[in-house]
Design a protein around this motif. Structure first.
Motif, PDB file in Angstrom:
ATOM      1  N   MET A 145       0.796  -1.180  -0.088  1.00 36.73           N
ATOM      2  CA  MET A 145      -0.019  -0.050   0.033  1.00 36.73           C
ATOM      3  C   MET A 145       0.929   1.463   0.065  1.00 36.73           C
ATOM      4  O   MET A 145       1.740   1.348   0.926  1.00 36.73           O
ATOM      5  N   LEU A 146       0.708   1.953  -0.927  1.00 37.33           N
ATOM      6  CA  LEU A 146       1.326   3.321  -1.089  1.00 37.33           C
ATOM      7  C   LEU A 146       0.416   4.494  -0.700  1.00 37.33           C
ATOM      8  O   LEU A 146      -0.774   4.867  -1.336  1.00 37.33           O
ATOM      9  N   SER A 147       0.780   5.274   0.368  1.00 35.96           N
ATOM     10  CA  SER A 147       0.056   6.363   1.019  1.00 35.96           C
ATOM     11  C   SER A 147       0.492   7.715   0.613  1.00 35.96           C
ATOM     12  O   SER A 147       1.572   7.727   1.084  1.00 35.96           O
ATOM     13  N   PHE A 148      -0.086   8.660   0.052  1.00 41.37           N
ATOM     14  CA  PHE A 148       0.352   9.809  -0.279  1.00 41.37           C
ATOM     15  C   PHE A 148      -0.064  10.625   0.824  1.00 41.37           C
ATOM     16  O   PHE A 148      -1.406  10.904   0.785  1.00 41.37           O
ATOM     17  N   ASN A 149       0.674  11.301   1.768  1.00 36.94           N
ATOM     18  CA  ASN A 149       0.038  12.174   2.859  1.00 36.94           C
ATOM     19  C   ASN A 149       0.702  13.578   2.425  1.00 36.94           C
ATOM     20  O   ASN A 149       2.020  13.725   2.471  1.00 36.94           O
ATOM     21  N   LYS A 206       3.496  15.130   8.661  1.00 33.42           N
ATOM     22  CA  LYS A 206       3.316  13.727   8.176  1.00 33.42           C
ATOM     23  C   LYS A 206       4.529  12.794   8.787  1.00 33.42           C
ATOM     24  O   LYS A 206       5.805  13.526   9.006  1.00 33.42           O
ATOM     25  N   LYS A 207       4.346  11.713   8.722  1.00 33.48           N
ATOM     26  CA  LYS A 207       5.541  10.777   9.247  1.00 33.48           C
ATOM     27  C   LYS A 207       5.823   9.784   8.012  1.00 33.48           C
ATOM     28  O   LYS A 207       4.948   9.013   7.866  1.00 33.48           O
ATOM     29  N   ILE A 208       6.932  10.132   7.271  1.00 30.37           N
ATOM     30  CA  ILE A 208       7.150   9.266   6.087  1.00 30.37           C
ATOM     31  C   ILE A 208       7.854   8.131   6.614  1.00 30.37           C
ATOM     32  O   ILE A 208       8.425   7.828   7.525  1.00 30.37           O
ATOM     33  N   GLY A 209       7.720   6.929   5.909  1.00 32.96           N
ATOM     34  CA  GLY A 209       8.552   5.808   5.951  1.00 32.96           C
ATOM     35  C   GLY A 209       7.731   4.539   5.510  1.00 32.96           C
ATOM     36  O   GLY A 209       6.789   4.642   4.722  1.00 32.96           O
ATOM     37  N   ILE A 210       8.293   3.131   5.858  1.00 30.17           N
ATOM     38  CA  ILE A 210       7.761   2.062   5.329  1.00 30.17           C
ATOM     39  C   ILE A 210       7.672   1.368   6.743  1.00 30.17           C
ATOM     40  O   ILE A 210       8.405   1.222   7.490  1.00 30.17           O
ATOM     41  N   LYS A 211       6.359   0.465   6.841  1.00 26.02           N
ATOM     42  CA  LYS A 211       6.245  -0.044   7.795  1.00 26.02           C
ATOM     43  C   LYS A 211       5.387  -1.358   7.549  1.00 26.02           C
ATOM     44  O   LYS A 211       4.940  -1.405   6.332  1.00 26.02           O
ATOM     45  N   GLU A 212       5.412  -2.561   8.259  1.00 26.54           N
ATOM     46  CA  GLU A 212       5.018  -3.636   7.809  1.00 26.54           C
ATOM     47  C   GLU A 212       3.893  -4.189   8.876  1.00 26.54           C
ATOM     48  O   GLU A 212       3.936  -3.882  10.050  1.00 26.54           O
ATOM     49  N   ILE A 213       2.805  -4.338   8.339  1.00 24.72           N
ATOM     50  CA  ILE A 213       1.337  -4.444   9.083  1.00 24.72           C
ATOM     51  C   ILE A 213       0.868  -6.053   9.074  1.00 24.72           C
ATOM     52  O   ILE A 213       0.871  -6.651   7.705  1.00 24.72           O
ATOM     53  N   VAL A 214       0.379  -6.677   9.904  1.00 22.37           N
ATOM     54  CA  VAL A 214      -0.009  -8.078   9.929  1.00 22.37           C
ATOM     55  C   VAL A 214      -1.445  -8.086  10.178  1.00 22.37           C
ATOM     56  O   VAL A 214      -1.868  -7.543  11.184  1.00 22.37           O
ATOM     57  N   ILE A 223       2.865  -4.436   3.322  1.00 21.79           N
ATOM     58  CA  ILE A 223       3.900  -3.451   3.450  1.00 21.79           C
ATOM     59  C   ILE A 223       3.419  -2.001   3.097  1.00 21.79           C
ATOM     60  O   ILE A 223       2.800  -1.684   2.006  1.00 21.79           O
ATOM     61  N   GLU A 224       3.426  -1.157   3.979  1.00 19.79           N
ATOM     62  CA  GLU A 224       2.819   0.068   3.713  1.00 19.79           C
ATOM     63  C   GLU A 224       3.806   1.391   3.740  1.00 19.79           C
ATOM     64  O   GLU A 224       4.758   1.344   4.627  1.00 19.79           O
ATOM     65  N   ALA A 225       3.858   1.924   2.380  1.00 19.72           N
ATOM     66  CA  ALA A 225       4.914   3.225   2.306  1.00 19.72           C
ATOM     67  C   ALA A 225       4.056   4.444   2.462  1.00 19.72           C
ATOM     68  O   ALA A 225       3.038   4.488   1.696  1.00 19.72           O
ATOM     69  N   VAL A 226       4.312   5.421   3.540  1.00 19.00           N
ATOM     70  CA  VAL A 226       3.740   6.620   3.618  1.00 19.00           C
ATOM     71  C   VAL A 226       4.928   7.763   2.943  1.00 19.00           C
ATOM     72  O   VAL A 226       6.175   7.807   3.316  1.00 19.00           O
ATOM     73  N   VAL A 227       4.590   8.454   1.932  1.00 18.52           N
ATOM     74  CA  VAL A 227       5.166   9.411   1.118  1.00 18.52           C
ATOM     75  C   VAL A 227       4.634  10.722   1.227  1.00 18.52           C
ATOM     76  O   VAL A 227       3.338  10.941   1.305  1.00 18.52           O
TER      77      VAL A 227
END
Length: 89
Positions: free
Chosen positions: A61-65, A70-78, A85-89
């Motif tokens: 998932m790529l989230s545009f914030n 904002k807090k950018i980065g990549i996190k893993e969600i179970v 795998i979610e990336a916030v940009v």
């Protein structure tokens, strides 16, 4: 070697954002604009449902914030047996 499908439709008439087929592997990518936690969680659930439909365990998932704080980065969600795998940009 690979293919990209933009907004392909599932048999139950739902539309995914991107599906990438590369070297016999399939990846589903959900694109979202950040509109708060509740909206984001619905996007995670939506992606998890797509993964279930295609019998996949991992999606992206790529989230545009556009917020200034904002807090950018990549996190893993179970979610259950799925890994997002979610990336916030």
């Amino acid at each position: 070697m690979g293919n990209i499908y933009v907004e392909p439709e599932t048999r139950n008439h739902e539309r995914m954002d991107l599906v990438i087929d590369y070297r016999k592997e399939q990846s589903i990518i959900e694109l979202k604009i950040w509109r708060g936690n509740a909206y984001n969680e619905r996007g995670e659930k939506q992606l998890s449902d797509y993964l279930e439909y295609f019998h996949l365990k991992k999606g992206y998932m790529l989230s545009f914030n556009f917020n200034q704080k904002k807090k950018i980065g990549i996190k893993e969600i179970v979610l259950g047996d799925k890994v997002l795998i979610e990336a916030v940009v």
